[in-house]
Design an enzyme around this catalytic site. Structure first.
Site, PDB file in Angstrom:
ATOM      1  N   ARG A  19      50.423 -66.895  12.664  1.00  0.00           N
ATOM      2  CA  ARG A  19      50.188 -66.549  14.069  1.00  0.00           C
ATOM      3  C   ARG A  19      49.179 -67.447  14.772  1.00  0.00           C
ATOM      4  NH1 ARG A  19      48.614 -60.546  12.663  1.00  0.00           N
ATOM      5  NH2 ARG A  19      47.946 -61.714  10.820  1.00  0.00           N
ATOM      6  N   ASP A 128      51.979 -59.188  12.175  1.00  0.00           N
ATOM      7  CA  ASP A 128      52.080 -60.263  11.196  1.00  0.00           C
ATOM      8  C   ASP A 128      53.551 -60.522  10.863  1.00  0.00           C
ATOM      9  OD1 ASP A 128      51.829 -61.973   9.121  1.00  0.00           O
ATOM     10  OD2 ASP A 128      50.440 -60.727   7.957  1.00  0.00           O
TER      11      ASP A 128
END
Ligand code: 4NP
Length: 164
Positions: A19, A128
């Site tokens: 990310r 996530d």
């Protein structure tokens, strides 16, 4: 050129391979498009992936937007980062809590949650995508690129003296 250094932003997730590299790429891209000089970096609260390149799915997603991130290398956030950066932006609440835990007593950096920079998504996590499929990386890109555009607008406002 201004005498003061450009504003600096550090994005922090867990591994610094999925990310936060995408957030780093999105903000570099948005700043460049706006003609705004910014220092941008990313790091992880975890240590497992130090020195590794981004997840191939993050590289693919960035490539789809014309950005090469294959040369990025993961690193772990340190207490010094709180003095080196103006802003530290956590990708989710658990990493924000870990950052608060390692922050020095009077940090220079202002801490925030990434989706607090997206109206209507305040307080939410950038989930996530590591254990899911490639579609998770599409969602990550959408969220980090919208936050990046809004961060650029915040910096432009601050530069114009309209900061809060
Ligand atoms: P990130 O994703 O925090 O977005 O980089 C993860 C990458 C690796 C792991 C967890 C999250 N891991 O457990 O190895």
């Amino acid at each position: 050129m201004s005498a003061t250094p450009p504003p600096s932003v550090l994005f922090v997730c867990l591994g610094n391979i999925c990310r936060s590299p995408l957030a780093e790429a999105a903000l570099r891209h948005a700043a460049q498009a706006a003609g705004l000089e910014l220092t941008v970096d990313s790091a992880g609260t975890g240590s497992w992936h130090i020195g590794k390149g981004p997840d191939p799915r993050s590289c693919d997603e960035a490539s789809r937007h014309g950005i090469d991130i294959a040369h990025y290398r993961a690193r772990q956030v340190t207490a010094r980062d709180f003095d080196r950066f103006d802003r530290i932006v956590a990708l989710d609440a658990s990493n924000l809590a870990n950052l608060e835990r390692i922050a020095p007593a009077s940090p220079h950096a202002r801490l925030s949650l990434l989706l607090d920079h997206v109206p209507g998504m305040e307080g939410q996590d950038v989930d996530d995508p590591y254990f899911g499929g490639p579609e998770g990386f599409v969602t990550t890109w959408e969220q980090v690129s919208e936050a990046a555009r809004n961060l650029v607008a915040e910096f432009l406002d601050e530069r114009a003296g309209r900061g809060h």
